[in-house]
Write an enzyme that holds these catalytic residues in place. Structure first.
Site, PDB file in Angstrom:
ATOM      1  N   CYS A  86     -16.962  -7.371  -9.424  1.00 49.21           N
ATOM      2  CA  CYS A  86     -17.342  -8.527  -8.613  1.00 49.21           C
ATOM      3  C   CYS A  86     -18.058  -8.018  -7.371  1.00 49.21           C
ATOM      4  CB  CYS A  86     -16.113  -9.302  -8.171  1.00 49.21           C
ATOM      5  SG  CYS A  86     -15.137  -9.924  -9.535  1.00 49.21           S
ATOM      6  N   CYS A  92     -16.042  -7.728  -4.119  1.00 54.51           N
ATOM      7  CA  CYS A  92     -14.783  -6.980  -4.230  1.00 54.51           C
ATOM      8  C   CYS A  92     -14.296  -6.435  -2.878  1.00 54.51           C
ATOM      9  CB  CYS A  92     -14.959  -5.801  -5.184  1.00 54.51           C
ATOM     10  SG  CYS A  92     -13.420  -4.869  -5.402  1.00 54.51           S
ATOM     11  N   ARG A 127       3.687  -3.314   2.103  1.00 54.94           N
ATOM     12  CA  ARG A 127       3.415  -4.014   3.344  1.00 54.94           C
ATOM     13  C   ARG A 127       4.541  -4.969   3.703  1.00 54.94           C
ATOM     14  NH1 ARG A 127      -2.238  -5.546   3.595  1.00 54.94           N
ATOM     15  NH2 ARG A 127      -2.159  -3.445   4.422  1.00 54.94           N
ATOM     16  N   TYR A 128       5.025  -5.696   2.726  1.00 55.27           N
ATOM     17  CA  TYR A 128       6.085  -6.670   2.954  1.00 55.27           C
ATOM     18  C   TYR A 128       7.432  -6.020   2.648  1.00 55.27           C
ATOM     19  CZ  TYR A 128       2.188 -10.021   2.637  1.00 55.27           C
ATOM     20  OH  TYR A 128       1.021 -10.718   2.813  1.00 55.27           O
ATOM     21  N   CYS A 139     -12.478  -1.984 -13.730  1.00 58.09           N
ATOM     22  CA  CYS A 139     -12.441  -3.412 -14.050  1.00 58.09           C
ATOM     23  C   CYS A 139     -13.390  -3.641 -15.216  1.00 58.09           C
ATOM     24  CB  CYS A 139     -12.939  -4.246 -12.867  1.00 58.09           C
ATOM     25  SG  CYS A 139     -11.735  -4.392 -11.532  1.00 58.09           S
ATOM     26  N   ARG A 145       8.416  -6.412  -1.418  1.00 57.15           N
ATOM     27  CA  ARG A 145       7.502  -6.298  -2.552  1.00 57.15           C
ATOM     28  C   ARG A 145       6.411  -5.264  -2.326  1.00 57.15           C
ATOM     29  NH1 ARG A 145       7.014 -10.687   0.498  1.00 57.15           N
ATOM     30  NH2 ARG A 145       5.066 -11.823   0.762  1.00 57.15           N
ATOM     31  N   LYS A 203      -1.006 -11.704   4.266  1.00 59.41           N
ATOM     32  CA  LYS A 203      -1.642 -13.010   4.037  1.00 59.41           C
ATOM     33  C   LYS A 203      -1.106 -14.035   5.048  1.00 59.41           C
ATOM     34  CE  LYS A 203      -2.123 -11.924  -0.833  1.00 59.41           C
ATOM     35  NZ  LYS A 203      -1.405 -10.612  -0.778  1.00 59.41           N
ATOM     36  N   ASP A 262     -12.680 -11.382   2.591  1.00 58.41           N
ATOM     37  CA  ASP A 262     -12.339 -10.313   3.540  1.00 58.41           C
ATOM     38  C   ASP A 262     -13.603  -9.679   4.140  1.00 58.41           C
ATOM     39  OD1 ASP A 262      -9.564 -10.454   3.214  1.00 58.41           O
ATOM     40  OD2 ASP A 262      -9.601  -9.127   1.460  1.00 58.41           O
ATOM     41  N   ASP A 274      -6.281 -12.682   4.883  1.00 62.42           N
ATOM     42  CA  ASP A 274      -5.523 -11.434   4.862  1.00 62.42           C
ATOM     43  C   ASP A 274      -5.792 -10.772   6.217  1.00 62.42           C
ATOM     44  OD1 ASP A 274      -3.890  -9.380   3.866  1.00 62.42           O
ATOM     45  OD2 ASP A 274      -4.740  -9.616   1.860  1.00 62.42           O
ATOM     46  N   ARG A 330     -11.769  -4.308  -2.721  1.00 62.28           N
ATOM     47  CA  ARG A 330     -11.312  -2.938  -2.938  1.00 62.28           C
ATOM     48  C   ARG A 330     -12.449  -2.057  -3.437  1.00 62.28           C
ATOM     49  NH1 ARG A 330      -6.118  -4.794  -5.331  1.00 62.28           N
ATOM     50  NH2 ARG A 330      -5.280  -5.441  -3.337  1.00 62.28           N
TER      51      ARG A 330
HETATM   52  C1  LIG Z   1      -0.960 -10.010  -1.770  1.00 62.05           C
HETATM   53  C2  LIG Z   1      -0.081  -8.884  -1.609  1.00 62.05           C
HETATM   54  C3  LIG Z   1       1.232  -8.936  -2.075  1.00 62.05           C
HETATM   55  C4  LIG Z   1       1.814 -10.158  -2.731  1.00 62.05           C
HETATM   56  O1  LIG Z   1       1.855 -11.232  -1.826  1.00 62.05           O
HETATM   57  P1  LIG Z   1       2.440 -12.643  -2.254  1.00 62.05           P
HETATM   58  O2  LIG Z   1       2.161 -13.542  -1.075  1.00 62.05           O
HETATM   59  O3  LIG Z   1       3.899 -12.459  -2.523  1.00 62.05           O
HETATM   60  O4  LIG Z   1       1.700 -13.079  -3.482  1.00 62.05           O
HETATM   61  C5  LIG Z   1       2.028  -7.830  -1.888  1.00 62.05           C
HETATM   62  N1  LIG Z   1       1.566  -6.718  -1.275  1.00 62.05           N
HETATM   63  C6  LIG Z   1       0.314  -6.641  -0.793  1.00 62.05           C
HETATM   64  C7  LIG Z   1      -0.134  -5.410  -0.108  1.00 62.05           C
HETATM   65  C8  LIG Z   1      -0.565  -7.719  -0.954  1.00 62.05           C
HETATM   66  O5  LIG Z   1      -1.818  -7.639  -0.506  1.00 62.05           O
END
Ligand SMILES: *Cc1c(COP(=O)(O)O)cnc(C)c1O
Length: 395
Positions: free
Chosen positions: A155, A158, A138-139, A151, A142, A365, A321, A358, A160
């Site tokens: 929870c 959850c 997404r980002y 798990c 990362r 986020k 969520d 989110d 997911r």
């Molecule tokens: C939470 C998340 C991350 C990590 O986010 P940070 O703000 O760097 O902790 C990376 N990818 C996805 C899809 C996420 O939901």
């Protein structure tokens, strides 16, 4: 620490006075009829704990007095998010009180089968942002790797739940299942951060987890590696000396742990967190804001303080969520903002996490919180501090 040492360690800690403020004593498992004959070495064995998880009404009834709401919740849970409660977690549940925060996170209630307006199957649109199986990108820099759909405990809130729960998917038996995900990361030089989550990656056997970490560590552009887990809270026995020694080899590894309530911070949980910290892993927390569980500012502040005492740095508080069946857990956003207002300035900055929503549909986020900028014009910021006093900052 081997198992018998941990058993010894717990004994000597029980004898030592005074009790640290941060660690509560759960029910002694030997006082629960279901577990009264269990050998302490079995109790300390994480495989034993996994194998003896509570999966249905019959066992649950032997540990807590079920309410009508819970009885119907358990009946409806089949075919949805499974029920699994480790014997360890069971000792933290209040047998008499259905509103016990530990119990509410693990025992389904009737309200879980209701679907409310705006609720979705995949609220954060993770499936849409998946370029390879088990991977969410997404980002820009990362990725999130979903290492397993299992798990230790499921929870009830959850996010997911569409994926997890030991229904169709079988156990992860080989790292080859992540080949496409690893290839994707390899071929994307911008990915410098890999978050291994799930499910809970610590439910994988040591060899499998190591195999996966090894493959990611071998990618030279991945500089930051972290694991998301709830195991130190739901199954602290899983954090063994062998696991810690394995992880140490791939240092630095950061670990984000899902904590929701001060009652979760027991002596046994502290031992697990200490082992990870002593093994060189920086620890952070992730907390889901949950109605009736941690939505009062004093509870949240207590949780943050107790986390600092066990060397866990508060990282995120999540708005719950809008996933199907979680309406009964969701608070207004204002409840979260109010909590942040009552943390910032009133306690150590280290005890103040970031409150995020989110973005539904895949926005990532988004931080939300009190507004401290009252106005901004021509080189002049008008700000308020935590007490509401007004200050001008001239650029
Ligand atoms: C939470 C998340 C991350 C990590 O986010 P940070 O703000 O760097 O902790 C990376 N990818 C996805 C899809 C996420 O939901």
């Amino acid at each position: 620490m081997n198992n018998s040492l941990i058993v010894e360690n717990q004994k000597s800690q029980q004898e030592a006075a005074p009790q640290p403020r941060t660690t509560k004593r759960p029910r002694d498992y030997q006082q629960i009829s279901l577990y009264k004959d269990i050998n302490p070495l079995d109790w300390e064995d994480w495989h034993w704990q996994m194998k003896h998880r509570i999966r249905g009404k019959e066992e649950l009834q032997q540990v807590i007095k079920l309410s009508a709401e819970e009885e119907s919740g358990i009946k409806n849970a089949s075919g949805r998010l499974s029920v699994a409660i480790t014997p360890y977690w069971a000792t933290l549940m209040d047998p008499e009180d259905p509103n016990c925060p530990i119990r509410r996170q693990a025992v389904p209630v009737a309200a879980e089968s209701a679907v409310s307006p705006h609720e979705m199957v995949d609220p954060c649109a993770e499936d849409r942002d998946s370029p390879a199986p088990h991977l969410v990108h997404r980002y820009p820099d990362r990725v999130l790797l979903l290492a397993t759909d299992h798990c230790a405990m499921y929870c009830r809130h959850c996010t997911r739940r569409r994926l997890v729960g030991e229904r169709a998917q079988e156990e992860v038996k080989s790292v080859s299942r992540f080949d496409a995900a690893i290839e994707y990361i390899k071929s994307n030089r911008k990915v410098r951060d890999v978050l291994i989550s799930g499910g809970d990656p610590f439910t994988l056997e040591d060899e499998l987890l190591e195999g996966l970490i090894q493959k990611i560590r071998a990618i030279s552009h991945v500089e930051f590696l972290r694991l998301g887990t709830r195991v130190p809270v739901t199954l602290p026995q899983r954090i063994t000396e062998k696991l810690v020694n394995t992880l140490k080899k791939y240092s630095p590894i950061w670990v984000s742990i899902h904590f929701n309530h001060p009652k979760e911070i027991t002596k046994r949980c502290k031992i697990a967190c200490d082992m990870l910290s002593d093994g060189g892993m920086p620890l952070g927390s992730q907390t889901v804001l949950l109605k009736g569980i941690n939505d009062r500012p004093y509870i949240m502040k207590k949780l943050m303080h107790e986390l600092l005492q066990i060397r866990v740095r508060p990282y995120y508080i999540y708005q719950c969520d809008p996933v199907r069946g979680t309406q009964h857990f969701r608070t207004p956003v204002a409840a979260g903002i109010n909590i942040m207002e009552k943390l910032r300035g009133y306690t150590s900055g280290y005890a103040v996490p970031t409150y995020v929503i989110d973005g539904p549909g895949g926005g990532g986020k988004i931080p939300v919180g009190p507004n401290y900028i009252l106005s901004q014009a021509k080189g002049k910021y008008v700000l308020r501090n935590y007490k509401g006093k007004i200050y001008a900052y001239l650029e």
